[in-house]
Motif scaffolding. Structure first.
Motif, PDB file in Angstrom:
ATOM      1  N   TYR A 180       4.813 -19.705  33.548  1.00 18.27           N
ATOM      2  CA  TYR A 180       3.724 -20.647  33.822  1.00 18.27           C
ATOM      3  C   TYR A 180       3.969 -22.002  33.165  1.00 18.27           C
ATOM      4  O   TYR A 180       3.568 -23.043  33.706  1.00 18.27           O
ATOM      5  CB  TYR A 180       2.389 -20.066  33.368  1.00 18.27           C
ATOM      6  CG  TYR A 180       1.879 -18.936  34.247  1.00 18.27           C
ATOM      7  CD1 TYR A 180       1.538 -19.155  35.582  1.00 18.27           C
ATOM      8  CD2 TYR A 180       1.738 -17.647  33.740  1.00 18.27           C
ATOM      9  CE1 TYR A 180       1.068 -18.119  36.384  1.00 18.27           C
ATOM     10  CE2 TYR A 180       1.264 -16.603  34.537  1.00 18.27           C
ATOM     11  CZ  TYR A 180       0.936 -16.849  35.856  1.00 18.27           C
ATOM     12  OH  TYR A 180       0.470 -15.829  36.646  1.00 18.27           O
ATOM     13  N   TRP A 223       4.950 -26.530  40.344  1.00 24.98           N
ATOM     14  CA  TRP A 223       3.930 -25.641  40.892  1.00 24.98           C
ATOM     15  C   TRP A 223       3.835 -25.765  42.409  1.00 24.98           C
ATOM     16  O   TRP A 223       3.456 -24.807  43.095  1.00 24.98           O
ATOM     17  CB  TRP A 223       2.572 -25.911  40.240  1.00 24.98           C
ATOM     18  CG  TRP A 223       1.988 -27.261  40.533  1.00 24.98           C
ATOM     19  CD1 TRP A 223       2.082 -28.368  39.757  1.00 24.98           C
ATOM     20  CD2 TRP A 223       1.209 -27.646  41.669  1.00 24.98           C
ATOM     21  NE1 TRP A 223       1.429 -29.434  40.327  1.00 24.98           N
ATOM     22  CE2 TRP A 223       0.881 -29.012  41.507  1.00 24.98           C
ATOM     23  CE3 TRP A 223       0.771 -26.985  42.806  1.00 24.98           C
ATOM     24  CZ2 TRP A 223       0.126 -29.722  42.426  1.00 24.98           C
ATOM     25  CZ3 TRP A 223       0.016 -27.691  43.743  1.00 24.98           C
ATOM     26  CH2 TRP A 223      -0.308 -29.040  43.554  1.00 24.98           C
ATOM     27  N   LEU A 276      -1.355 -14.959  42.220  1.00 22.75           N
ATOM     28  CA  LEU A 276      -1.417 -14.713  40.779  1.00 22.75           C
ATOM     29  C   LEU A 276      -2.797 -14.992  40.201  1.00 22.75           C
ATOM     30  O   LEU A 276      -3.203 -14.355  39.224  1.00 22.75           O
ATOM     31  CB  LEU A 276      -0.354 -15.558  40.067  1.00 22.75           C
ATOM     32  CG  LEU A 276       1.087 -15.084  40.266  1.00 22.75           C
ATOM     33  CD1 LEU A 276       2.076 -16.172  39.871  1.00 22.75           C
ATOM     34  CD2 LEU A 276       1.352 -13.801  39.476  1.00 22.75           C
ATOM     35  N   SER A 277      -3.528 -15.911  40.784  1.00 23.42           N
ATOM     36  CA  SER A 277      -4.883 -16.186  40.293  1.00 23.42           C
ATOM     37  C   SER A 277      -5.777 -14.956  40.439  1.00 23.42           C
ATOM     38  O   SER A 277      -6.784 -14.821  39.737  1.00 23.42           O
ATOM     39  CB  SER A 277      -5.488 -17.372  41.053  1.00 23.42           C
ATOM     40  OG  SER A 277      -5.762 -17.034  42.405  1.00 23.42           O
ATOM     41  N   PHE A 333      -2.422 -16.056  34.150  1.00 25.70           N
ATOM     42  CA  PHE A 333      -2.624 -17.262  34.966  1.00 25.70           C
ATOM     43  C   PHE A 333      -3.628 -18.196  34.296  1.00 25.70           C
ATOM     44  O   PHE A 333      -3.425 -19.416  34.225  1.00 25.70           O
ATOM     45  CB  PHE A 333      -3.111 -16.862  36.357  1.00 25.70           C
ATOM     46  CG  PHE A 333      -3.528 -18.017  37.227  1.00 25.70           C
ATOM     47  CD1 PHE A 333      -2.591 -18.692  38.006  1.00 25.70           C
ATOM     48  CD2 PHE A 333      -4.853 -18.437  37.274  1.00 25.70           C
ATOM     49  CE1 PHE A 333      -2.981 -19.764  38.804  1.00 25.70           C
ATOM     50  CE2 PHE A 333      -5.246 -19.507  38.072  1.00 25.70           C
ATOM     51  CZ  PHE A 333      -4.299 -20.168  38.838  1.00 25.70           C
ATOM     52  N   SER A 382       5.217 -12.531  43.154  1.00 25.64           N
ATOM     53  CA  SER A 382       4.046 -12.713  42.296  1.00 25.64           C
ATOM     54  C   SER A 382       3.778 -11.453  41.483  1.00 25.64           C
ATOM     55  O   SER A 382       3.452 -11.516  40.288  1.00 25.64           O
ATOM     56  CB  SER A 382       2.811 -13.036  43.144  1.00 25.64           C
ATOM     57  OG  SER A 382       3.023 -14.150  43.965  1.00 25.64           O
ATOM     58  N   PHE A 414      -1.718 -21.246  32.398  1.00 22.68           N
ATOM     59  CA  PHE A 414      -1.589 -22.208  33.490  1.00 22.68           C
ATOM     60  C   PHE A 414      -2.882 -22.978  33.736  1.00 22.68           C
ATOM     61  O   PHE A 414      -2.955 -24.179  33.500  1.00 22.68           O
ATOM     62  CB  PHE A 414      -1.145 -21.481  34.759  1.00 22.68           C
ATOM     63  CG  PHE A 414      -0.791 -22.396  35.903  1.00 22.68           C
ATOM     64  CD1 PHE A 414       0.369 -23.149  35.876  1.00 22.68           C
ATOM     65  CD2 PHE A 414      -1.625 -22.513  37.006  1.00 22.68           C
ATOM     66  CE1 PHE A 414       0.693 -24.008  36.909  1.00 22.68           C
ATOM     67  CE2 PHE A 414      -1.323 -23.366  38.053  1.00 22.68           C
ATOM     68  CZ  PHE A 414      -0.150 -24.112  38.007  1.00 22.68           C
ATOM     69  N   ASP A 474      -3.055 -11.584  38.454  1.00 19.89           N
ATOM     70  CA  ASP A 474      -2.580 -11.832  37.082  1.00 19.89           C
ATOM     71  C   ASP A 474      -3.545 -12.788  36.396  1.00 19.89           C
ATOM     72  O   ASP A 474      -3.140 -13.786  35.789  1.00 19.89           O
ATOM     73  CB  ASP A 474      -1.159 -12.411  37.122  1.00 19.89           C
ATOM     74  CG  ASP A 474      -0.493 -12.450  35.757  1.00 19.89           C
ATOM     75  OD1 ASP A 474      -0.786 -11.567  34.933  1.00 19.89           O
ATOM     76  OD2 ASP A 474       0.320 -13.362  35.516  1.00 19.89           O
ATOM     77  N   SER A 475      -4.828 -12.469  36.518  1.00 19.23           N
ATOM     78  CA  SER A 475      -5.874 -13.402  36.109  1.00 19.23           C
ATOM     79  C   SER A 475      -5.740 -13.844  34.651  1.00 19.23           C
ATOM     80  O   SER A 475      -5.921 -15.024  34.337  1.00 19.23           O
ATOM     81  CB  SER A 475      -7.244 -12.762  36.337  1.00 19.23           C
ATOM     82  OG  SER A 475      -8.276 -13.681  36.065  1.00 19.23           O
ATOM     83  N   LEU A 491       0.942 -18.783  43.354  1.00 24.56           N
ATOM     84  CA  LEU A 491      -0.144 -19.073  42.418  1.00 24.56           C
ATOM     85  C   LEU A 491      -1.486 -18.606  42.973  1.00 24.56           C
ATOM     86  O   LEU A 491      -2.367 -18.181  42.206  1.00 24.56           O
ATOM     87  CB  LEU A 491      -0.181 -20.570  42.094  1.00 24.56           C
ATOM     88  CG  LEU A 491       0.970 -21.059  41.193  1.00 24.56           C
ATOM     89  CD1 LEU A 491       1.035 -22.581  41.182  1.00 24.56           C
ATOM     90  CD2 LEU A 491       0.817 -20.513  39.776  1.00 24.56           C
TER      91      LEU A 491
END
Length: 615
Positions: free
Chosen positions: A405, A413, A423-424, A431, A390, A435, A427-428, A420
């Motif tokens: 994404y 997914w 990443l939420s 993401f 991630s 996504f 990698d806001s 994910l």
């Protein structure tokens, strides 16, 4: 040796004719000693705290609890404590201690005196296309010292003196997981006296087998932290210090410390720097630094000399790329050839060059981020592979994030569910932009809801919620004590496409499951008995392989009555309206969408401001 004398004698006494002749050479004091010694290895493991030293599970094991239908936790110290006498699935999230719990249950099986059974502990990550389940189970018997062939296995399975402990179904390669389920179901149907206890993460597929009851592990609470650390560390003073630091922290990860893995990792970090990390990104950042520079935590800050010449940042970036490459191929365990292939791709992607042999040696012997067993490599924990994969995405350019994404916006997914989750948080921006926001738009469009303009809450009428409510199927099943429980929730009718492909649809169903349980469950159960006469009692036909490799059809009636309701049973909810429950979830998702849109907007504004510096 005394622990297995009685079950071994009982097994031999039950043997007849030809089988007894085969076992005659096996049933002797020397072989029983060998089996006893091999079984004792179930109790020995290497931990993050013990380093290279094997440790008895009983020295650090903290009691596990399972959740009942009311979501209340109860302690389980043996297989007999489960409210089911059949086959069992122990379901737990990442790092929840499923494997240690299964080993503990195995040890307890040997301590039951007259009722003792012999546990056959099998790690399912070693099941491959070339080594199917039954062959691996046979090798597990043989490794312990039991004579084994088809006839003898059938005899063992019929005695009721063995229990199969199958660890880590979620680590079976996705490409043949369904075939492994068929093999497990076949064993369950053919050998009803052979109990199986299996561990898995949620949503691994095996939970749908009618031959198993699923029990969820309860998470650790704040009040568990002090007794957990006292048991783990054997140092009451330090255990209290760490616990008080957690209590006094305003860290985001405070609410995440619900699993043995995270509590173990936290104490490693805290020993190096007595401060609780503020978020999950800092947590794993500090962990990599510690694991790369220090090795034997049970003996303080002992350091081993590094063999690779990379700096810490390069070593981290290469490891991230290596983890990502291995996840693309869904590798749970890797051969040397797999490792070299993933390293080649990681070096090409990062433009970092190093001897592959030296780098692998460093990851295994110095950082201990990976471990080697025989000729195969595996990660310290599955979460290590998932987080650093991630992190590779999070640290990549926006163009790469867009491509990644975009590929995950269909059913793919599901194979990256945990990544994910990471990443939420880490990698806001990417993401959200590539996504979550596009998928939210698709979800609301499919359920027929619109919004005015590009931002703001979604507008919906009572008729919209009524339509959605009527297109939700809730499946219930009656458990052994006669109480109805929720089995699964599905979209039906014109919305059935949301079941398999929709990430946001999956979030909706998870929230609905939560909210139905948050209601007093008696409102759901009232009236379900009267609905049984209207609903179809499900019967399931399953395909299982014959011994000869052919296939036979077995008509299997579910052990527990299962009822499928056409829609959310409003009459069963009484004053707890299904309408208001569904509307509340739509509002929650809408609010999260707006929050994600704000993240993207803020990032765009920041880029615009930064561009002034280049003007």
């Amino acid at each position: 040796m005394k622990l297995i004398e009685k079950p071994m004698a009982s097994i031999y006494a039950m043997a007849q004719d030809q089988t007894r002749k085969k076992l005659k050479l096996w049933h002797n004091e020397q072989n029983i000693k060998k089996i006893s010694k091999n079984l004792a290895t179930i109790d020995k493991v290497k931990t993050l705290i013990s380093g290279d030293n094997e440790q008895s599970i009983l020295d650090f094991y903290y009691p596990a609890r399972i959740l009942d239908q009311k979501k209340e936790a109860s302690r389980v110290d043996s297989i007999d404590h489960f409210p089911s006498r059949g086959n069992i699935i122990i379901e737990g999230t990442i790092g929840q201690g499923k494997s240690i719990f299964l080993r503990y249950l195995s040890i307890q099986e040997l301590r039951r005196g007259e009722m003792s059974r012999i546990p056959i502990f099998c790690e399912l990550r070693f099941v491959t296309k070339d080594r199917p389940l039954k062959e691996y189970i046979f090798s597990s018997f043989d490794r312990l010292g039991f004579k084994i062939d088809e006839e003898i296995f059938a005899f063992y399975a019929s005695t009721g003196k063995f229990v199969l402990m199958l660890d880590g179904f979620d680590e079976v390669d996705d490409d043949f997981a369904s075939f492994v389920i068929e093999q497990i179901d076949f064993l369950a149907d053919k050998f009803p006296s052979l109990q199986m206890v299996l561990t898995s993460r949620p949503d691994a597929g095996v939970q749908r087998s009618a031959r198993f009851r699923v029990f969820r592990l309860a998470g650790l609470s704040l009040r568990d932290h002090l007794p957990f650390y006292k048991k783990l560390l054997g140092d009451d003073k330090f255990a209290l210090e760490v616990t008080e630091a957690i209590k006094g922290s305003e860290s985001d990860i405070k609410s995440m410390l619900k699993t043995p893995l995270l509590l173990n990792l936290l104490v490693l970090i805290y020993r190096k720097q007595p401060k609780v990390p503020k978020n999950v990104e800092e947590f794993y950042d500090r962990l990599f630094d510690i694991l790369l520079h220090e090795h034997d935590f049970s003996k303080g800050a002992y350091r081993r000399k590094r063999v690779a010449t990379l700096g810490e940042r390069e070593a981290r970036r290469l490891f991230e790329a290596f983890c990502f490459a291995s996840r693309l191929r869904d590798h749970k365990t890797l051969t040397l050839q797999d490792c070299e292939q993933c390293l080649d791709e990681a070096m090409a992607k990062t433009a970092i060059r190093i001897s592959k042999d030296k780098y692998l040696e460093e990851m295994v012997k110095i950082a201990c981020l990976m471990q080697k067993e025989g000729n195969r490599y595996h990660f310290l924990h599955k979460s290590v592979q998932e987080f650093y994969a991630s992190s590779f995405v999070a640290n990549s350019q926006e163009k790469f994030g867009d491509s990644f994404y975009s590929l995950l916006r269909n059913e793919k997914w599901k194979r990256w569910r945990q990544e994910l989750e990471f990443l939420s948080q880490i990698d806001s921006y990417k993401f959200s932009k590539f996504f979550f926001i596009p998928l939210c738009g698709q979800f609301f469009e499919r359920i027929g809801m619109t919004r005015e303009g590009d931002v703001g809450a979604f507008n919906y009428a009572d008729a919209d919620i009524e339509y959605l409510t009527k297109n939700i199927t809730v499946e219930f099943f009656r458990v052994n004590n006669g109480i109805w429980d929720i089995d699964r929730i599905l979209f039906s009718g014109k919305l059935d496409r949301l079941n398999n492909s929709s990430y946001v649809g999956d979030i909706f169903r998870t929230m609905l499951f939560r909210d139905l349980y948050n209601l007093d469950m008696k409102f759901l159960r009232v009236g379900l008995d009267s609905l049984v006469s209207k609903a179809e009692i499900k019967r399931e036909v399953v395909s299982v392989p014959k011994e000869e490799g052919a296939s036979e059809m077995v008509d299997h009636t579910l052990e527990n009555t299962a009822v499928q309701c056409d829609s959310l049973p409003a009459e069963a909810l009484k004053d707890k309206s299904a309408h208001s429950v569904v509307a509340g979830i739509i509002d929650e998702i809408s609010a999260e969408l707006q929050r994600r849109e704000e993240v993207v907007s803020l990032e765009a504004n920041k880029d615009e401001m930064l561009s002034l510096m280049k003007a």
